[in-house]
Design a protein around this motif. Structure first.
Motif, PDB file in Angstrom:
ATOM      1  N   ALA A  72      95.555 -44.819 -49.855  1.00  0.00           N
ATOM      2  CA  ALA A  72      96.780 -45.095 -50.715  1.00  0.00           C
ATOM      3  C   ALA A  72      97.774 -43.908 -50.817  1.00  0.00           C
ATOM      4  CB  ALA A  72      96.214 -45.569 -51.914  1.00  0.00           C
ATOM      5  N   ALA A  73      97.433 -42.753 -50.565  1.00  0.00           N
ATOM      6  CA  ALA A  73      97.972 -41.584 -50.842  1.00  0.00           C
ATOM      7  C   ALA A  73      97.634 -40.454 -50.060  1.00  0.00           C
ATOM      8  CB  ALA A  73      98.381 -41.352 -52.408  1.00  0.00           C
ATOM      9  N   PRO A  74      97.728 -40.442 -48.792  1.00  0.00           N
ATOM     10  CA  PRO A  74      97.319 -39.454 -47.930  1.00  0.00           C
ATOM     11  C   PRO A  74      98.232 -37.980 -48.290  1.00  0.00           C
ATOM     12  CG  PRO A  74      98.535 -41.129 -46.551  1.00  0.00           C
ATOM     13  CD  PRO A  74      98.483 -41.556 -47.996  1.00  0.00           C
ATOM     14  N   ASP A  75      99.324 -38.249 -48.264  1.00  0.00           N
ATOM     15  CA  ASP A  75     100.180 -36.971 -48.628  1.00  0.00           C
ATOM     16  C   ASP A  75      99.973 -36.119 -49.744  1.00  0.00           C
ATOM     17  OD1 ASP A  75     101.674 -37.148 -45.996  1.00  0.00           O
ATOM     18  OD2 ASP A  75     103.112 -38.313 -46.908  1.00  0.00           O
ATOM     19  N   ALA A  76      99.661 -37.120 -50.830  1.00  0.00           N
ATOM     20  CA  ALA A  76      99.374 -36.400 -52.344  1.00  0.00           C
ATOM     21  C   ALA A  76      97.820 -35.820 -52.180  1.00  0.00           C
ATOM     22  CB  ALA A  76      99.533 -37.573 -53.364  1.00  0.00           C
ATOM     23  N   TRP A  77      97.081 -36.546 -51.408  1.00  0.00           N
ATOM     24  CA  TRP A  77      95.407 -36.218 -51.306  1.00  0.00           C
ATOM     25  C   TRP A  77      95.716 -34.686 -50.490  1.00  0.00           C
ATOM     26  CZ3 TRP A  77      92.590 -34.758 -47.114  1.00  0.00           C
ATOM     27  CH2 TRP A  77      91.425 -34.506 -47.194  1.00  0.00           C
ATOM     28  N   ARG A  78      96.481 -34.412 -49.315  1.00  0.00           N
ATOM     29  CA  ARG A  78      96.292 -33.304 -48.920  1.00  0.00           C
ATOM     30  C   ARG A  78      97.252 -32.177 -49.591  1.00  0.00           C
ATOM     31  NH1 ARG A  78      99.226 -34.506 -43.643  1.00  0.00           N
ATOM     32  NH2 ARG A  78      97.241 -35.014 -42.862  1.00  0.00           N
ATOM     33  N   ARG A  79      98.291 -32.709 -50.265  1.00  0.00           N
ATOM     34  CA  ARG A  79      98.852 -31.517 -51.257  1.00  0.00           C
ATOM     35  C   ARG A  79      97.843 -30.917 -52.255  1.00  0.00           C
ATOM     36  NH1 ARG A  79     103.221 -34.874 -51.136  1.00  0.00           N
ATOM     37  NH2 ARG A  79     102.770 -35.796 -53.154  1.00  0.00           N
ATOM     38  N   THR A  80      96.992 -31.945 -52.880  1.00  0.00           N
ATOM     39  CA  THR A  80      96.084 -31.504 -53.669  1.00  0.00           C
ATOM     40  C   THR A  80      94.784 -30.878 -53.112  1.00  0.00           C
ATOM     41  OG1 THR A  80      96.474 -33.604 -54.896  1.00  0.00           O
ATOM     42  CG2 THR A  80      94.204 -32.534 -55.404  1.00  0.00           C
ATOM     43  N   VAL A  81      94.345 -31.226 -51.755  1.00  0.00           N
ATOM     44  CA  VAL A  81      93.523 -30.135 -51.264  1.00  0.00           C
ATOM     45  C   VAL A  81      93.967 -28.700 -50.839  1.00  0.00           C
ATOM     46  CG1 VAL A  81      92.159 -29.958 -48.955  1.00  0.00           C
ATOM     47  CG2 VAL A  81      92.259 -31.980 -50.124  1.00  0.00           C
ATOM     48  N   ILE A  82      95.231 -28.634 -50.408  1.00  0.00           N
ATOM     49  CA  ILE A  82      95.747 -27.517 -50.117  1.00  0.00           C
ATOM     50  C   ILE A  82      95.984 -26.630 -51.426  1.00  0.00           C
ATOM     51  CG2 ILE A  82      98.014 -26.397 -49.660  1.00  0.00           C
ATOM     52  CD1 ILE A  82      98.664 -28.581 -47.559  1.00  0.00           C
ATOM     53  N   GLN A  83      96.258 -27.237 -52.499  1.00  0.00           N
ATOM     54  CA  GLN A  83      96.190 -26.367 -53.817  1.00  0.00           C
ATOM     55  C   GLN A  83      94.983 -25.830 -54.275  1.00  0.00           C
ATOM     56  OE1 GLN A  83      98.104 -29.218 -56.752  1.00  0.00           O
ATOM     57  NE2 GLN A  83     100.108 -28.339 -56.140  1.00  0.00           N
ATOM     58  N   LEU A  84      94.075 -26.895 -53.938  1.00  0.00           N
ATOM     59  CA  LEU A  84      92.387 -26.584 -54.402  1.00  0.00           C
ATOM     60  C   LEU A  84      92.084 -25.087 -53.517  1.00  0.00           C
ATOM     61  CD1 LEU A  84      90.820 -30.072 -55.045  1.00  0.00           C
ATOM     62  CD2 LEU A  84      91.155 -28.285 -56.755  1.00  0.00           C
ATOM     63  N   LEU A  85      92.377 -25.372 -52.424  1.00  0.00           N
ATOM     64  CA  LEU A  85      91.861 -24.169 -51.401  1.00  0.00           C
ATOM     65  C   LEU A  85      92.578 -23.016 -52.030  1.00  0.00           C
ATOM     66  CD1 LEU A  85      92.237 -26.106 -47.960  1.00  0.00           C
ATOM     67  CD2 LEU A  85      90.021 -25.143 -49.211  1.00  0.00           C
ATOM     68  N   ALA A  94      92.894 -22.169 -54.989  1.00  0.00           N
ATOM     69  CA  ALA A  94      92.495 -21.841 -56.390  1.00  0.00           C
ATOM     70  C   ALA A  94      91.457 -20.861 -56.506  1.00  0.00           C
ATOM     71  CB  ALA A  94      92.181 -22.893 -57.391  1.00  0.00           C
ATOM     72  N   PRO A  95      91.185 -19.774 -57.268  1.00  0.00           N
ATOM     73  CA  PRO A  95      90.197 -19.023 -57.460  1.00  0.00           C
ATOM     74  C   PRO A  95      88.736 -19.880 -57.797  1.00  0.00           C
ATOM     75  CG  PRO A  95      91.657 -18.756 -59.174  1.00  0.00           C
ATOM     76  CD  PRO A  95      92.289 -19.823 -58.333  1.00  0.00           C
ATOM     77  N   PRO A  96      87.712 -19.293 -57.365  1.00  0.00           N
ATOM     78  CA  PRO A  96      86.469 -20.056 -57.647  1.00  0.00           C
ATOM     79  C   PRO A  96      86.466 -20.485 -59.117  1.00  0.00           C
ATOM     80  CG  PRO A  96      86.184 -18.205 -56.018  1.00  0.00           C
ATOM     81  CD  PRO A  96      87.577 -18.081 -56.556  1.00  0.00           C
ATOM     82  N   VAL A  97      86.838 -19.429 -59.938  1.00  0.00           N
ATOM     83  CA  VAL A  97      86.350 -19.716 -61.203  1.00  0.00           C
ATOM     84  C   VAL A  97      87.209 -20.948 -61.734  1.00  0.00           C
ATOM     85  CG1 VAL A  97      88.323 -18.471 -62.176  1.00  0.00           C
ATOM     86  CG2 VAL A  97      86.378 -18.445 -63.804  1.00  0.00           C
ATOM     87  N   VAL A  98      88.349 -21.221 -61.244  1.00  0.00           N
ATOM     88  CA  VAL A  98      89.130 -22.465 -61.670  1.00  0.00           C
ATOM     89  C   VAL A  98      88.401 -23.541 -61.178  1.00  0.00           C
ATOM     90  CG1 VAL A  98      91.106 -23.753 -61.299  1.00  0.00           C
ATOM     91  CG2 VAL A  98      91.379 -21.361 -62.025  1.00  0.00           C
ATOM     92  N   LEU A  99      87.946 -23.479 -59.798  1.00  0.00           N
ATOM     93  CA  LEU A  99      87.047 -24.688 -59.115  1.00  0.00           C
ATOM     94  C   LEU A  99      85.973 -24.991 -59.981  1.00  0.00           C
ATOM     95  CD1 LEU A  99      87.611 -23.698 -55.567  1.00  0.00           C
ATOM     96  CD2 LEU A  99      89.031 -25.473 -56.833  1.00  0.00           C
ATOM     97  N   ARG A 100      85.150 -23.924 -60.454  1.00  0.00           N
ATOM     98  CA  ARG A 100      83.862 -24.140 -61.286  1.00  0.00           C
ATOM     99  C   ARG A 100      84.252 -24.800 -62.455  1.00  0.00           C
ATOM    100  NH1 ARG A 100      82.355 -18.938 -59.164  1.00  0.00           N
ATOM    101  NH2 ARG A 100      80.918 -19.351 -57.847  1.00  0.00           N
ATOM    102  N   ARG A 101      85.185 -24.467 -63.378  1.00  0.00           N
ATOM    103  CA  ARG A 101      85.617 -24.922 -64.492  1.00  0.00           C
ATOM    104  C   ARG A 101      86.029 -26.562 -64.229  1.00  0.00           C
ATOM    105  NH1 ARG A 101      89.111 -19.982 -66.982  1.00  0.00           N
ATOM    106  NH2 ARG A 101      87.215 -18.660 -67.611  1.00  0.00           N
ATOM    107  N   LEU A 102      86.936 -26.805 -63.249  1.00  0.00           N
ATOM    108  CA  LEU A 102      87.417 -28.111 -62.875  1.00  0.00           C
ATOM    109  C   LEU A 102      86.106 -29.197 -62.668  1.00  0.00           C
ATOM    110  CD1 LEU A 102      89.474 -30.337 -62.300  1.00  0.00           C
ATOM    111  CD2 LEU A 102      89.602 -29.231 -59.952  1.00  0.00           C
ATOM    112  N   GLY A 103      85.120 -28.575 -61.798  1.00  0.00           N
ATOM    113  CA  GLY A 103      83.855 -29.331 -61.406  1.00  0.00           C
ATOM    114  C   GLY A 103      82.937 -29.541 -62.563  1.00  0.00           C
TER     115      GLY A 103
END
Length: 61
Positions: A21-34, A36-45
């Motif tokens: 449905a939204a491949p471009d938005a998905w790609r932008r989100t993945v780039i932002q997640l990449l 992000a520092p590990p502590v932010v990813l852990r908190r999000l998880g």
């Protein structure tokens, strides 16, 4: 075991839906997640797991 497979199948459907449905938005989100520092990813998880557990408890009870 059947419930686990059903849950994993639903995850696959939802992941595929986002890519379809939204491949471009998905790609932008993945780039932002990449970026992000590990502590932010852990908190999000932790937040996503907590929300999932609350939703599962709500649905099952």
């Amino acid at each position: 075991m059947q419930d686990l497979l059903a849950a994993l199948s639903l995850v696959a459907v939802l992941e595929g839906l986002m890519l379809f449905a939204a491949p471009d938005a998905w790609r932008r989100t993945v780039i932002q997640l990449l970026a992000a520092p590990p502590v932010v990813l852990r908190r999000l998880g932790a937040l996503v797991m907590g929300a999932g557990l609350v939703a599962l408890w709500w649905v099952r009870h």
